[in-house]
Write a protein that holds these residues in place. Structure first.
Motif, PDB file in Angstrom:
ATOM      1  N   THR A  70      -3.264  11.727  -0.367  1.00  0.00           N
ATOM      2  CA  THR A  70      -2.660  10.399  -0.548  1.00  0.00           C
ATOM      3  C   THR A  70      -1.139  10.421  -0.406  1.00  0.00           C
ATOM      4  OG1 THR A  70      -2.385  10.677  -2.931  1.00  0.00           O
ATOM      5  CG2 THR A  70      -4.463   9.718  -2.193  1.00  0.00           C
TER       6      THR A  70
ATOM      7  N   GLU B 107      -9.186   6.061   1.876  1.00  0.00           N
ATOM      8  CA  GLU B 107     -10.254   5.133   2.292  1.00  0.00           C
ATOM      9  C   GLU B 107     -10.456   5.100   3.800  1.00  0.00           C
ATOM     10  OE1 GLU B 107      -9.477   1.311   0.566  1.00  0.00           O
ATOM     11  OE2 GLU B 107      -9.006   2.213  -1.393  1.00  0.00           O
TER      12      GLU B 107
ATOM     13  N   ASP C 228       0.792  -1.226   0.000  1.00  0.00           N
ATOM     14  CA  ASP C 228       0.000   0.000   0.000  1.00  0.00           C
ATOM     15  C   ASP C 228       0.828   1.282   0.000  1.00  0.00           C
ATOM     16  OD1 ASP C 228      -2.768  -0.697  -0.061  1.00  0.00           O
ATOM     17  OD2 ASP C 228      -2.519  -1.611   1.911  1.00  0.00           O
TER      18      ASP C 228
ATOM     19  N   ARG D 167      -4.396   4.378  -1.155  1.00  0.00           N
ATOM     20  CA  ARG D 167      -5.584   3.979  -0.397  1.00  0.00           C
ATOM     21  C   ARG D 167      -5.807   4.813   0.876  1.00  0.00           C
ATOM     22  NH1 ARG D 167      -7.494  -0.095   1.806  1.00  0.00           N
ATOM     23  NH2 ARG D 167      -5.637  -1.105   2.612  1.00  0.00           N
TER      24      ARG D 167
END
Lengths: 309, 309, 309, 309
Positions: free
Chosen positions: D175, D53, D19, D50
């Motif tokens: 991000t 999220e 990730d 991610r």
């Protein structure tokens, strides 16, 4: 008052002042519905490009204009009960417009009941009540169900629904106020509300007031592309293969193309101006100002302002 | 489990651990009602003097104990729908407990409907929905009417009501959690709610959870006076005219006397601890922790904590 | 202007209007310091019993009176730089007065530098800057050190410090505004600030503005007891042993006694009115209104109000 | 550890996990400065697509990775004092990252002074202090001046500055985490801060941590156009006049063109994702988690989490 266009089944009227353009559209029959892609009803839009500047004098002017338009739409004696619903999620700034408007309303229904000598319809004070029902993710309940339950119980004569909208063009964010008596369409809000709210669904006349507060990234890109094409056309070589191709795409196709290309990189990115906190504050002040004037004919803008402090 | 007193029509049970004293009182008939001055029903009180210290381990322990007591009271299969109502005014810190608890709930009713493969009763997830209806001054509508309207519409099997209470003694502020199945009594809350909410009034079984967050200045004074009298008695000259007189006043009279004397100077001054912001934050965390565990048997405290972040 | 008392070394002046009593006390020498237990300096107190009612007209009147008193205290040409410091913890409602006032100030120092044609001293706009430095528990730094560092760097001509205070009597909460040029005394604030802030400690003239927002439970009890004694005396049997004893206790002893008796039950319980959120909002509006008028002689109350929206 | 590129004067290292991609760039001399257009220094970027999220496990992983990178950059004994500065405007959600991080820090300098038996460097607790100085529009003071004043007064060994950044690409919003020891560049933040903050300007080593939270509308459009061009190229007819022309524009020209075309319609529209409230909440949690771990070697992630509740 500048004109009356002629689309069959549609009556359009436009009024312009220095800062405000008001357009009033009446869709009268199915022909009109098809032509404009909206249900029958009366639609008023206030376009105020300078509204984003948060000028207090303009706020006052817009509130007063809004009140005039609302009075025409509502058109009820002062003793009829109005319920104002502020849709949206108070934890998501660009979706918090509805709850913020409700917070600034002169709510009076209980005052007329408990202090009738001080608050009464003879003084031009209407029984107004209000609710910010939250959103599905907060309550677990369809917002329309909460509204129906409350409407059935307290039986208002009229419902006004406030919502933050997704704009179809970046210029409209926080600069246009859209009013209609055909209710809220499903999926038009910031939070993609699933249910519509209209006279049909809740059994009481509904006026919806919406202000765009977000736009999706694909719309920003698509708008920019359109502007570039116009600019190229204006400047130069109209025969080039470049805009020949781009012009053959219609708006829907181009937008769809951009969405598909953007999606892998940013998903369904919906954006809002960086200054959204103060835009929501100013917009909610403008709307509540207009609502307070429209609903309570006996109260002046100055009194409303003092109250809003 | 330390005892069972004998008042006719009343069954009392007390359980003590280092930090928590739980008392369970069942009022079984009219005789019991008269003796305790409360309607028939089951009343559980958790007394946690150290709760004001905001110790995370104690918060966890209290949440788990609260969950056990609630499970006994609710006692419904996991597929029955529970509606949690957070009473109170979110703009008044000591009255914002209910809305703050609702904000931290695992609301799931919509998830069980739209994502049944991920959220379902087989995983121990119950359909829970929630509402913070506001107060009369915000909505213009009696809160009980909003609740009735929503209950009639969505037909939950059970309603849990959370409220901030006015304490009858300063020591109880933010240290006791009161649960009962006889509903909310009118006028017991911080904001003097007018309507009661009970099985009788809304047609569905109700459990009420309350935590005292305010006390009136007269109570503070009266408590202090009582403590001084006890202290004087303990220390000295029991024959003096001083407490002879004070002791002849019963509690109600003394409180009334203090109120009357204080009134011209401070009005109906109701006070709350200076640290009320963090007390409400911690108390709402404790209550929502207990509710989440009680309502969703398939979810652990750790999962709830992660969610609460 | 109603009087001039004669304590050696102390000049007192009192001015009364319907809603506001202003007392001005000048402590001129050591004799006066001993008599009043405060350092030499000029102390002004505005007592406004109705200030808790949040009447907009009274807010305006108090702001204007406050501005007049501040102008006398500050007495500097319009081009001298004023730094306003809002002490206190913005996360603790009753301690957030200082930061809330700073938020509503017309901060202009940067505008005079970057837009001198629009903002300048000829228009009666003074260079004002402001800081809410937080509290020790938030920053890990003594607040006085932050202030000293900033003062040394930006070299203002004058510093105004705003703080929420602990009241010595319940009636004073949110009803009195205390101003002095002797600075902030250590330990007088809601959060028990350790350091004093004065001309001596920071090298620049200081005016402190404080409003009581909390009181400890022992003070509430002690005040109530005093009122009861007065009431008993007024009503009846002056020879009884009861107030003979209580009257022999001086104020300090009685307060100490109550504290000791209360302590095991409630600890150092400091309380604030239930309505503290709106009291802080209204008080901060009143103070910032007064400051904006006093600091910028070219700006009217109406302009300030519009800005405050 | 996957590579080492060869630009003269620049050392690059990349580390990838499922990730998180970490790139570490060391600009060693003027040649490197010219090649990358940045001052000499050590630059670390964590890219976590991610992160938007808000997955709690990923938050934990990123906090731990961030802590490792920070430890390398800071590399000071546990008793040296660190001052953390949260830049930005707490009233503007996308600019409130810095103040929000500061709010969640384990601030300890005062605890080591006043409770040394409980908090000390032997337990791996460092003296940390923190400040959210506000922005020019709030204080009227250049933020750099406030920082200099405080640094001169409290003499920390190290300063860490947190800021919300303007992204140069929509994908980077919320991000990527950018760390460098070359300080904050003027004008890189959301609020266009005028002054840089670096070892040179404040006399103490500085590490800057930034996360992009906004992007201007022209960048959104420009990114979309680039993606469309790539997509067209990938799909089809590479000889067409269309992208021949567009490809001849370099990035800077294209962006400039779009800006000019958009400007009359939307001005300097800077946008942020609709979910910015929860993105800021999650990002500030991630950063403060990393900082707390990096600064206090004796404290575990679990303890930090409990504290953050």
């Amino acid at each position: 008052m500048t004109g009356k266009e002629e689309i069959p089944g549609v009556v359009v009227e436009t009024e312009k002042s220095r800062d405000i353009t008001i357009s009033r559209v009446r869709i009268e029959n199915e022909e009109g519905e098809k032509a404009l892609g909206k249900p029958k009803g009366y639609y008023v839009t206030l376009e105020v490009p300078r509204l984003r500047e948060k000028d207090p004098e303009l706020t006052e002017e817009v509130s007063k204009k809004l009140a005039e338009e609302l009075k025409v739409m509502i058109n009820l004696p002062v003793d009829s009960i109005v319920l104002v619903i502020g849709l949206g999620n108070w934890n998501v700034t660009p979706d918090s417009l509805g709850p913020k408007v409700v917070e600034k309303l002169l709510v009076t229904k209980h005052l007329l009941e408990f202090m009738p000598e001080k608050f009464n319809t003879k003084k031009g004070i209407r029984p107004v009540c209000a609710l910010a029902p939250g959103v599905l993710g907060i309550t677990g309940i369809e917002t329309g169900e909460i509204i129906k339950g409350v409407v059935e119980r307290i039986k208002p004569d009229f419902v006004i629904v406030i919502d933050a909208l997704a704009a179809r063009s970046i210029e409209r964010i926080s600069t246009t106020i859209q009013i209609s008596n055909s209710g809220i369409q499903p999926g038009s809000g910031v939070g993609n509300r699933r249910m519509g709210i209209s006279r049909e669904s809740i059994g009481v006349p509904v006026v919806a007031i919406g202000v765009p507060t977000v736009v999706d990234a694909a719309t920003v890109a698509s708008d920019a592309l359109d502007m570039m094409i116009s600019e190229f056309e204006r400047q130069a070589k109209p025969g080039s293969e470049f805009y020949k191709m781009l012009k053959t795409l219609n708006i829907g196709e181009k937008y769809q193309l951009i969405r598909e290309v953007l999606y892998p990189f940013v998903g369904e990115l919906v954006v809002t101006p960086k200054e959204i906190d103060s835009l929501i504050e100013n917009t909610s002040r403008t709307l509540s100002g207009g609502l307070n004037l429209a609903l309570h004919p006996g109260i002046s803008y100055e009194e409303v302002s003092t109250f809003l402090q």
